[in-house]
Design a protein around this motif. Sequence first.
Motif, PDB file in Angstrom:
ATOM      1  N   ILE A  72       0.836  -1.207   0.000  1.00  0.00           N
ATOM      2  CA  ILE A  72       0.000   0.000   0.000  1.00  0.00           C
ATOM      3  C   ILE A  72       0.869   1.255   0.000  1.00  0.00           C
ATOM      4  O   ILE A  72       0.648   2.193  -0.776  1.00  0.00           O
ATOM      5  CB  ILE A  72      -0.938  -0.036   1.234  1.00  0.00           C
ATOM      6  CG1 ILE A  72      -2.060  -1.047   1.001  1.00  0.00           C
ATOM      7  CG2 ILE A  72      -1.497   1.350   1.534  1.00  0.00           C
ATOM      8  CD1 ILE A  72      -3.013  -1.210   2.166  1.00  0.00           C
ATOM      9  N   PHE A  73       1.862   1.266   0.870  1.00  0.00           N
ATOM     10  CA  PHE A  73       2.710   2.454   0.942  1.00  0.00           C
ATOM     11  C   PHE A  73       3.587   2.591  -0.310  1.00  0.00           C
ATOM     12  O   PHE A  73       3.939   3.708  -0.710  1.00  0.00           O
ATOM     13  CB  PHE A  73       3.568   2.406   2.216  1.00  0.00           C
ATOM     14  CG  PHE A  73       2.818   2.853   3.462  1.00  0.00           C
ATOM     15  CD1 PHE A  73       1.425   2.949   3.484  1.00  0.00           C
ATOM     16  CD2 PHE A  73       3.510   3.209   4.621  1.00  0.00           C
ATOM     17  CE1 PHE A  73       0.737   3.367   4.616  1.00  0.00           C
ATOM     18  CE2 PHE A  73       2.827   3.636   5.765  1.00  0.00           C
ATOM     19  CZ  PHE A  73       1.445   3.706   5.759  1.00  0.00           C
ATOM     20  N   LYS A  74       3.921   1.473  -0.934  1.00  0.00           N
ATOM     21  CA  LYS A  74       4.706   1.534  -2.173  1.00  0.00           C
ATOM     22  C   LYS A  74       3.881   2.242  -3.254  1.00  0.00           C
ATOM     23  O   LYS A  74       4.375   3.158  -3.927  1.00  0.00           O
ATOM     24  CB  LYS A  74       5.081   0.114  -2.613  1.00  0.00           C
ATOM     25  CG  LYS A  74       5.980   0.059  -3.855  1.00  0.00           C
ATOM     26  CD  LYS A  74       6.714  -1.278  -3.928  1.00  0.00           C
ATOM     27  CE  LYS A  74       7.604  -1.336  -5.169  1.00  0.00           C
ATOM     28  NZ  LYS A  74       6.825  -1.527  -6.405  1.00  0.00           N
ATOM     29  N   PRO A 126       1.962   4.448  10.861  1.00  0.00           N
ATOM     30  CA  PRO A 126       1.189   3.958   9.712  1.00  0.00           C
ATOM     31  C   PRO A 126      -0.321   4.113   9.887  1.00  0.00           C
ATOM     32  O   PRO A 126      -1.042   4.265   8.898  1.00  0.00           O
ATOM     33  CB  PRO A 126       1.578   2.481   9.623  1.00  0.00           C
ATOM     34  CG  PRO A 126       2.878   2.371  10.318  1.00  0.00           C
ATOM     35  CD  PRO A 126       2.916   3.441  11.364  1.00  0.00           C
ATOM     36  N   CYS A 127      -0.785   4.077  11.154  1.00  0.00           N
ATOM     37  CA  CYS A 127      -2.241   4.163  11.387  1.00  0.00           C
ATOM     38  C   CYS A 127      -2.844   5.452  10.840  1.00  0.00           C
ATOM     39  O   CYS A 127      -4.008   5.481  10.458  1.00  0.00           O
ATOM     40  CB  CYS A 127      -2.550   4.043  12.882  1.00  0.00           C
ATOM     41  SG  CYS A 127      -2.172   2.408  13.540  1.00  0.00           S
ATOM     42  N   TYR A 128      -2.054   6.532  10.827  1.00  0.00           N
ATOM     43  CA  TYR A 128      -2.596   7.791  10.317  1.00  0.00           C
ATOM     44  C   TYR A 128      -3.007   7.653   8.852  1.00  0.00           C
ATOM     45  O   TYR A 128      -4.113   8.026   8.458  1.00  0.00           O
ATOM     46  CB  TYR A 128      -1.572   8.924  10.447  1.00  0.00           C
ATOM     47  CG  TYR A 128      -1.309   9.379  11.863  1.00  0.00           C
ATOM     48  CD1 TYR A 128      -2.307   9.997  12.616  1.00  0.00           C
ATOM     49  CD2 TYR A 128      -0.055   9.232  12.446  1.00  0.00           C
ATOM     50  CE1 TYR A 128      -2.058  10.432  13.909  1.00  0.00           C
ATOM     51  CE2 TYR A 128       0.200   9.663  13.739  1.00  0.00           C
ATOM     52  CZ  TYR A 128      -0.801  10.270  14.471  1.00  0.00           C
ATOM     53  OH  TYR A 128      -0.557  10.692  15.742  1.00  0.00           O
ATOM     54  N   THR A 129      -2.086   7.125   8.052  1.00  0.00           N
ATOM     55  CA  THR A 129      -2.390   7.056   6.616  1.00  0.00           C
ATOM     56  C   THR A 129      -3.359   5.923   6.300  1.00  0.00           C
ATOM     57  O   THR A 129      -4.252   6.072   5.454  1.00  0.00           O
ATOM     58  CB  THR A 129      -1.070   6.954   5.821  1.00  0.00           C
ATOM     59  OG1 THR A 129      -0.510   8.261   5.793  1.00  0.00           O
ATOM     60  CG2 THR A 129      -1.293   6.448   4.406  1.00  0.00           C
ATOM     61  N   LEU A 130      -3.233   4.804   7.005  1.00  0.00           N
ATOM     62  CA  LEU A 130      -4.224   3.746   6.814  1.00  0.00           C
ATOM     63  C   LEU A 130      -5.608   4.250   7.222  1.00  0.00           C
ATOM     64  O   LEU A 130      -6.612   3.873   6.620  1.00  0.00           O
ATOM     65  CB  LEU A 130      -3.833   2.505   7.616  1.00  0.00           C
ATOM     66  CG  LEU A 130      -2.534   1.832   7.156  1.00  0.00           C
ATOM     67  CD1 LEU A 130      -2.118   0.736   8.134  1.00  0.00           C
ATOM     68  CD2 LEU A 130      -2.686   1.254   5.748  1.00  0.00           C
TER      69      LEU A 130
END
Lengths: 494, 494
Positions: free
Chosen positions: B170-172, B415-419
Amino acid sequence: MTAVKELQEHFQTLHHIGHAAQYLSWDEAVIMPAGGGEARAKSLATLHKISHEMVTAPKVGELLESAKQEATSAWDQANLRVIERRWTRATALPVDLVVASSLASSRCEQSWRRNRRANNWEEVKPLLKEVLNLTKQKAEILGEKLALSPYDALLDGYEAELKRAYIDPIFKELSEFLPNFVNEVIANQRPHVSLKGEYPADRQMDLAKKLMLPLGFNFGRGRVDTSDHPFTCGDLWDTRITTRFGDDDFLESMYAVLHETGHALYQQGLPEDRYDQPVGGSLGMMIHESQSLFMEQQVCRSEGYLSYVLPILTESLGVDATDEKWSVTNFIRNVHYVEKGYIRVEADECTYPLHVILRYQLENSLFDDSLSIDDLPNAWNELMDRFFGLDTRGDFANGVMQDVHWYAGLFGYFPCYTLGALTAAQLYQAYTTTNSDAEAQFEAGNFESVLSWLRDNIHSKAQLTSGFDRIVEITGKPLTTAAFVAHVNQRYQT
Amino acid sequence: MTAVKELQEHFQTLHHIGHAAQYLSWDEAVIMPAGGGEARAKSLATLHKISHEMVTAPKVGELLESAKQEATSAWDQANLRVIERRWTRATALPVDLVVASSLASSRCEQSWRRNRRANNWEEVKPLLKEVLNLTKQKAEILGEKLALSPYDALLDGYEAELKRAYIDPIFKELSEFLPNFVNEVIANQRPHVSLKGEYPADRQMDLAKKLMLPLGFNFGRGRVDTSDHPFTCGDLWDTRITTRFGDDDFLESMYAVLHETGHALYQQGLPEDRYDQPVGGSLGMMIHESQSLFMEQQVCRSEGYLSYVLPILTESLGVDATDEKWSVTNFIRNVHYVEKGYIRVEADECTYPLHVILRYQLENSLFDDSLSIDDLPNAWNELMDRFFGLDTRGDFANGVMQDVHWYAGLFGYFPCYTLGALTAAQLYQAYTTTNSDAEAQFEAGNFESVLSWLRDNIHSKAQLTSGFDRIVEITGKPLTTAAFVAHVNQRYQT
């Protein structure tokens, strides 16, 4: 680890839990939204239960025995005395009775809140009977354990060593002296222009802070807020007082602030290095009230103080200071105004003790079974008529329902208010014998000497001795009415 | 008593203690005078210690085994799942390591507060090394117990079942898509007149309340106050959000309020009848952020909402609404302004994920030992240059020292912020498929349908399922970037 050390750590943990409960109660009274009530009550009940279990743990009794052999310093010995007292009282009562009594008081107090405005005595009466019944049971058991009469066992819970045999002659004197005295004062009272009017809350709050700071309140370690009823809470690191605005009478809020500041200065002056031990806490309610009344009545109603504070006050309130009604003379007459009224918390210092004596007499009759709750309003009315010539028949809200104490189960608390006023007068007399220029100092805005005197004699001593021993140590004699009588004579009859 | 019932009562007591700790922390952040810090820290530490002892009590393990045989309802089973998860994580760690880690984090965070403004990286660096070292030890032990890699064990602590294998692709995608996308948006961005200026705090607070109320915030069960950093705390009976004023940018505070209101609506919508059980609490930080961002980004930056809110806003702020700069068009351009900046918390929704990905990549390198704390500022600078073309060399305050998380030991949180942002977009997409007139409703000031959709699908479900299962249940598919990419394309490229 020594027993002394182990006990200290145990009560340190208890202190931390007490800290939590205290600020949660503050939050409940000051800022909690209404919806949070039930969850908050349950959280507080859990903290109180944990505390009770920790105080009554069998190991506390065992450690106390060993620790008594070890403790050598006066502070450590005093700490054991305070711990033992707390342990003895807590272990005396069966948990079921503590819980039943706590629940009955909560229910009765909530009913009182709902019914007071509606003047509905009938609805709260059966709940009050239950509270009294359970309080009597507790008092019996405690009295047996402590070799005291039941009512004395309650008194002792609010100020260690306080007894009816001590109070009775003092209150007798006051009830003989005050009614005629009040009549004379009122008859000779000179006219004044009332200072009542609309004063914005933010200006009154600004004034509150400007009053607290010079008296020595440390805002780095405390706050002032608003609540339904003024109170003080917190430890010496974070002492919080509250007041209320909204009435047309700024003096009521101003003197609530000065009163609570007296309580707060006591808290803020407790010894830092013992803050988490029982001995490091304040003494009972008689001494605590003496500290608030020392500031409110002795210092802050003195003419020296009133001259000092008037310009600060007119500036904060944004009024025209050149108007004759803001003259020092008129201001003093407003502050020293004596009046027979229904409400204890609004009473001046001359009539206030009569309100307390009335409650004390009724409590005694309730506890020796010569009075029932059913007959309480009539008995109330009779004493109000005798002391003030006021009729309270059918007026429960301004009569028997005006105070929360009985409905919350606090029988035996009231005498501390008046004993505190007497103590304040006797302490102030002792202070002024070595500080004869006290009023001149107040007029110059100098409160350092009075604060450091209180710090040395009361605050920093915490519970090193009992309150009664402390009074003798400072003033050279037991507490009597003499200083108070001299004080009111001097202030109101000259 | 059944094992289920006994466990429920045990965790009810734990809930009451957690309640106390939560509001004491709120008090510490919002109103406590500075002097109260040390006593407060000790009180909180005692509550945390008691909680830890209660969670890890051997009887919890025993009761869990029996309770699993008994529980039949889905809610009771889910409660056991949540309790077991908490018990497993708590019992995994030796108490000494928990205490050492907690102390190291406290010290490092305090040092960070002192040194951030002074841009003093050297002083905080050794403390951060210690925090990382202890966090790695905890992660190793937890990972072994949970059969996860150490870093996955940390992720799982913030959102159950969250794994690196899930985040990486996802981050990629985002890191490939966003840099060019941001450049295009900025290149095509139309000019706007800035709305920055001086706005009195009381007017901004008035605006805050007028924004919260129509979205469904219940002031009978909550408050709004100010603090250094905006946050939300409290249970469903008493939910509190904070914001801050004082900048020249009212939009910052306004969107902080809208963000925290999203968190608060989640809390206020949790099921009342399970509020004191673990299953009745909210899901992890990914889902919690999805609720704040759903309100902040999806609802309250929509053109419908912006048209609705503008007259309320100009009236609250007391500005001249007829001035061209207060036109809807100019207002929208201000709210939708995209900019490459140093600071994560000030970033717009297009650049924000890149700030998070930067931190995620660095955390991974720290945990696989390919990066040391000594080299962290250089690695930070390299990624800031790659994503934004910004130079942070020597500027620690705006670089590696800008966030509190690592210094407080919260590795694996970012990561929780962007997820959460992706989840918000995917949920909003699902909502609008059945509510195609959403924006028209917002423009008419109608938020009932969106709130009841969130209530039904997220809030009232509490922890009945995991967050990942919930997303699938609501949207019919696992979380991907598709809805977020479609959303930013639609909002910023049309």
